[in-house]
Design a protein around this motif. Sequence first.
Motif, PDB file in Angstrom:
ATOM      1  N   THR A 170       0.712  -1.148   0.013  1.00  0.00           N
ATOM      2  CA  THR A 170      -0.144  -0.090  -0.064  1.00  0.00           C
ATOM      3  C   THR A 170       0.887   1.280   0.258  1.00  0.00           C
ATOM      4  OG1 THR A 170      -1.678  -1.233   1.290  1.00  0.00           O
ATOM      5  CG2 THR A 170      -1.807   1.176   1.151  1.00  0.00           C
TER       6      THR A 170
ATOM      7  N   GLY B 263       2.543   1.558  -3.586  1.00  0.00           N
ATOM      8  CA  GLY B 263       1.720   1.879  -4.256  1.00  0.00           C
ATOM      9  C   GLY B 263       1.236   3.377  -4.204  1.00  0.00           C
TER      10      GLY B 263
ATOM     11  N   GLY C 101       1.929   5.877  -7.269  1.00  0.00           N
ATOM     12  CA  GLY C 101       0.557   6.432  -7.634  1.00  0.00           C
ATOM     13  C   GLY C 101       0.349   7.891  -7.510  1.00  0.00           C
TER      14      GLY C 101
ATOM     15  N   ALA D 231       2.263  -3.756  -5.233  1.00  0.00           N
ATOM     16  CA  ALA D 231       2.478  -2.343  -5.650  1.00  0.00           C
ATOM     17  C   ALA D 231       1.720  -2.087  -6.834  1.00  0.00           C
ATOM     18  CB  ALA D 231       4.061  -2.199  -5.842  1.00  0.00           C
TER      19      ALA D 231
ATOM     20  N   TRP E   5      -1.054  -3.361  -8.009  1.00  0.00           N
ATOM     21  CA  TRP E   5      -2.463  -3.338  -7.713  1.00  0.00           C
ATOM     22  C   TRP E   5      -3.016  -1.763  -6.811  1.00  0.00           C
ATOM     23  CZ3 TRP E   5      -6.756  -6.243  -8.220  1.00  0.00           C
ATOM     24  CH2 TRP E   5      -7.964  -6.353  -7.405  1.00  0.00           C
TER      25      TRP E   5
ATOM     26  N   ARG F 299      -1.132   0.622  -6.715  1.00  0.00           N
ATOM     27  CA  ARG F 299      -0.901   1.812  -7.717  1.00  0.00           C
ATOM     28  C   ARG F 299      -2.109   2.335  -8.426  1.00  0.00           C
ATOM     29  NH1 ARG F 299       0.889   2.435 -12.817  1.00  0.00           N
ATOM     30  NH2 ARG F 299       2.039   4.398 -13.465  1.00  0.00           N
TER      31      ARG F 299
END
Length: 278
Positions: free
Chosen positions: A91, A94, A98, A156, A158, A160
């Motif tokens: 998380t 990501g 992101g 990561a 997923w 992102r």
Amino acid sequence: MSASAMTTRTERLTGTAVLWVFAASVLVPFIAITLAALQPAGAPVAGLSWPSPMHFENFRRAWTTAGFGALLRSSAVIALVVVPVGSLLATMAGYAFGTMRFAGSKVLFSFLLIGLTLPPEAAVIPLYYDLRQFGLTNTYWALILPLTGLYMPFGAFWMRAHFLSVPKELAEAARVDGASEWSVFWRIMIPTARPAITTLAMLFFVWSWNQFLLALILIQEPSRRTAPAGLGFFIDQNTRDTPMLCAATLIVIAPVVALYLIGQRHLIRGMTQGAVKG
């Protein structure tokens, strides 16, 4: 009836038929294994036949003979560490990929995605020697550390994808109000990411629970192996008692099935969240 209505009805019926075919492909083998597990001990099993009477003692014999108490405990320990640690790290990674723009972010993310293309079988031998050098083989850490790293590229990627679907105005408004990046992450982004995190955690649990190859090579102590690895040895030693083997299989997959039945709504919501947000 108009042509468009007929087309819509045909598509609906076709979709329903395809779903029934996929459901049958999953349920029929599961029903067959369940019925076989309830047959008399050592009885030959062919096709779908209702046992009369039902022999539930096959589950007791499989539990005691294979030592599933220790095996399930090992799988649980490994999963209960890999899932929260892996979910948290994925998380955070990501979120960084992101929402942040920093030097080398695209190159670093591309390098991380290479992990999605590398099969675990290619790294298991060097991994064994590295862990043995640090004295970690034959311990739970021999699986916890590699599995956490192994799942990180997908995790990561997923997370992102989720954070890219979140409107940037939410984070920008919080920053304007004086929130730090850490506060934006925990108070703004994490609540919106709960379905995605829940789905990711469920996937991590299933993958770590079903781990076979790494447990077979990196852990030599039978009681510390995962349940699927223990099941593999149990099958090799009891090839003639099909009902007991089916009972052992059901014992191993029971936690995964229970997790899916309990969290199927969260799983579906997490799978479709990105598509709904567009």
